[in-house]
Design a protein around this motif. Structure first.
Motif, PDB file in Angstrom:
ATOM      1  N   HIS A   1     -30.158 -21.640 -57.271  1.00 15.51           N
ATOM      2  CA  HIS A   1     -29.236 -22.007 -56.199  1.00 15.51           C
ATOM      3  C   HIS A   1     -28.110 -22.863 -56.750  1.00 15.51           C
ATOM      4  O   HIS A   1     -28.239 -23.483 -57.804  1.00 15.51           O
ATOM      5  N   LEU A   2     -27.011 -22.876 -56.019  1.00 16.04           N
ATOM      6  CA  LEU A   2     -25.945 -23.828 -56.274  1.00 16.04           C
ATOM      7  C   LEU A   2     -26.245 -25.045 -55.409  1.00 16.04           C
ATOM      8  O   LEU A   2     -26.488 -24.900 -54.205  1.00 16.04           O
ATOM      9  N   ALA A   3     -26.260 -26.211 -56.024  1.00 16.48           N
ATOM     10  CA  ALA A   3     -26.488 -27.462 -55.301  1.00 16.48           C
ATOM     11  C   ALA A   3     -25.141 -28.153 -55.152  1.00 16.48           C
ATOM     12  O   ALA A   3     -24.516 -28.532 -56.145  1.00 16.48           O
ATOM     13  N   VAL A   4     -24.696 -28.280 -53.922  1.00 14.38           N
ATOM     14  CA  VAL A   4     -23.417 -28.911 -53.613  1.00 14.38           C
ATOM     15  C   VAL A   4     -23.717 -30.309 -53.064  1.00 14.38           C
ATOM     16  O   VAL A   4     -24.355 -30.438 -52.014  1.00 14.38           O
ATOM     17  N   GLU A   5     -23.287 -31.317 -53.801  1.00 14.24           N
ATOM     18  CA  GLU A   5     -23.499 -32.700 -53.361  1.00 14.24           C
ATOM     19  C   GLU A   5     -22.346 -33.104 -52.450  1.00 14.24           C
ATOM     20  O   GLU A   5     -21.181 -32.999 -52.843  1.00 14.24           O
ATOM     21  N   ILE A   6     -22.663 -33.564 -51.252  1.00 16.54           N
ATOM     22  CA  ILE A   6     -21.636 -33.975 -50.303  1.00 16.54           C
ATOM     23  C   ILE A   6     -21.188 -35.393 -50.673  1.00 16.54           C
ATOM     24  O   ILE A   6     -21.992 -36.318 -50.666  1.00 16.54           O
ATOM     25  N   PRO A   7     -19.918 -35.563 -51.007  1.00 18.07           N
ATOM     26  CA  PRO A   7     -19.467 -36.887 -51.425  1.00 18.07           C
ATOM     27  C   PRO A   7     -19.467 -37.883 -50.263  1.00 18.07           C
ATOM     28  O   PRO A   7     -19.145 -37.525 -49.130  1.00 18.07           O
ATOM     29  N   ALA A   8     -19.855 -39.101 -50.564  1.00 15.82           N
ATOM     30  CA  ALA A   8     -19.827 -40.191 -49.592  1.00 15.82           C
ATOM     31  C   ALA A   8     -19.827 -41.499 -50.354  1.00 15.82           C
ATOM     32  O   ALA A   8     -20.440 -41.605 -51.431  1.00 15.82           O
ATOM     33  N   GLU A   9     -19.161 -42.468 -49.820  1.00 15.92           N
ATOM     34  CA  GLU A   9     -19.145 -43.777 -50.458  1.00 15.92           C
ATOM     35  C   GLU A   9     -20.564 -44.341 -50.487  1.00 15.92           C
ATOM     36  O   GLU A   9     -21.261 -44.350 -49.472  1.00 15.92           O
ATOM     37  N   GLY A  10     -21.003 -44.745 -51.662  1.00 19.01           N
ATOM     38  CA  GLY A  10     -22.344 -45.306 -51.821  1.00 19.01           C
ATOM     39  C   GLY A  10     -23.461 -44.287 -51.818  1.00 19.01           C
ATOM     40  O   GLY A  10     -24.632 -44.646 -51.694  1.00 19.01           O
ATOM     41  N   ALA A  11     -23.148 -42.997 -51.982  1.00 24.18           N
ATOM     42  CA  ALA A  11     -24.174 -41.953 -51.988  1.00 24.18           C
ATOM     43  C   ALA A  11     -25.113 -42.139 -53.178  1.00 24.18           C
ATOM     44  O   ALA A  11     -24.698 -42.542 -54.270  1.00 24.18           O
ATOM     45  N   SER A  12     -26.391 -41.837 -52.952  1.00 27.18           N
ATOM     46  CA  SER A  12     -27.388 -41.919 -54.020  1.00 27.18           C
ATOM     47  C   SER A  12     -28.556 -40.999 -53.665  1.00 27.18           C
ATOM     48  O   SER A  12     -28.688 -40.558 -52.525  1.00 27.18           O
ATOM     49  N   ASN A  13     -29.375 -40.717 -54.668  1.00 33.92           N
ATOM     50  CA  ASN A  13     -30.592 -39.934 -54.464  1.00 33.92           C
ATOM     51  C   ASN A  13     -31.791 -40.819 -54.723  1.00 33.92           C
ATOM     52  O   ASN A  13     -31.795 -41.594 -55.677  1.00 33.92           O
ATOM     53  N   GLU A  14     -32.801 -40.666 -53.898  1.00 34.20           N
ATOM     54  CA  GLU A  14     -34.061 -41.391 -54.088  1.00 34.20           C
ATOM     55  C   GLU A  14     -35.159 -40.363 -54.323  1.00 34.20           C
ATOM     56  O   GLU A  14     -35.437 -39.525 -53.457  1.00 34.20           O
ATOM     57  N   TRP A  15     -35.781 -40.427 -55.500  1.00 34.21           N
ATOM     58  CA  TRP A  15     -36.861 -39.506 -55.839  1.00 34.21           C
ATOM     59  C   TRP A  15     -38.190 -40.118 -55.429  1.00 34.21           C
ATOM     60  O   TRP A  15     -38.438 -41.297 -55.660  1.00 34.21           O
ATOM     61  N   LEU A  16     -39.063 -39.270 -54.849  1.00 35.59           N
ATOM     62  CA  LEU A  16     -40.327 -39.735 -54.282  1.00 35.59           C
ATOM     63  C   LEU A  16     -41.488 -38.935 -54.881  1.00 35.59           C
ATOM     64  O   LEU A  16     -41.376 -38.417 -55.978  1.00 35.59           O
ATOM     65  N   GLU A  17     -42.587 -38.832 -54.153  1.00 41.05           N
ATOM     66  CA  GLU A  17     -43.775 -38.150 -54.638  1.00 41.05           C
ATOM     67  C   GLU A  17     -43.603 -36.632 -54.618  1.00 41.05           C
ATOM     68  O   GLU A  17     -42.702 -36.102 -53.968  1.00 41.05           O
ATOM     69  N   PHE A  18     -44.497 -35.945 -55.316  1.00 38.72           N
ATOM     70  CA  PHE A  18     -44.519 -34.486 -55.303  1.00 38.72           C
ATOM     71  C   PHE A  18     -45.332 -33.978 -54.118  1.00 38.72           C
ATOM     72  O   PHE A  18     -46.249 -34.659 -53.648  1.00 38.72           O
TER      73      PHE A  18
END
Length: 140
Positions: free
Chosen positions: A113-130
């Protein structure tokens, strides 16, 4: 060559090179995954290729969200507390900010897939459990 075999299995939608093995994010994937960053200017778009049976951990896109454009193979997308959605080429998944989810390949298919990140001020990703392996094993 492995890339040619993958492209054949992914079908006609596999138009972008698969890129390099996704080592930077390897701790967040259950198996083999490749990333080709198509652009990081304005909107970040990455071509993500999952080997059969590979999924990512639950994660949350804070503030910005994400859009997945399925280009090849068969895969899954699931929001916490909801049924998993089977994905095929041409499917679009709009992931709002703050939604806990995972996505990845079906057990018997490469997935891209193509992953398109939506821009936003202060955007971040939080990785969690599987996802629990026994839950993944229930998927067809």
């Amino acid at each position: 060559m492995q890339e040619e075999r993958m492209k054949q299995e992914l079908g006609g939608g596999a138009v972008f090179p698969i890129g390099e093995e996704n080592r930077a994010f390897a701790p967040y994937f259950t198996g083999e995954c490749y990333l080709n960053r198509l652009t990081t200017q304005g909107v970040s778009i990455g071509n993500v290729t999952f080997a059969p049976g590979t999924i990512n951990a639950y994660h949350i896109h804070h503030k910005g969200g994400q859009i997945l454009l399925v280009t090849g193979g068969r895969g899954w997308y699931q929001e916490e507390g909801k049924p998993a959605r089977e994905l095929h080429p041409g499917d679009v998944v709009n992931i709002p900010p703050e939604v806990k989810h995972w996505h990845g390949a079906a057990r018997d298919s490469w997935f891209q897939h193509l992953a398109v990140e939506i821009p936003a001020e202060g955007a971040s990703n939080e990785w969690l459990e599987f996802l629990a392996p026994e839950e993944y094993d229930k998927l067809p």
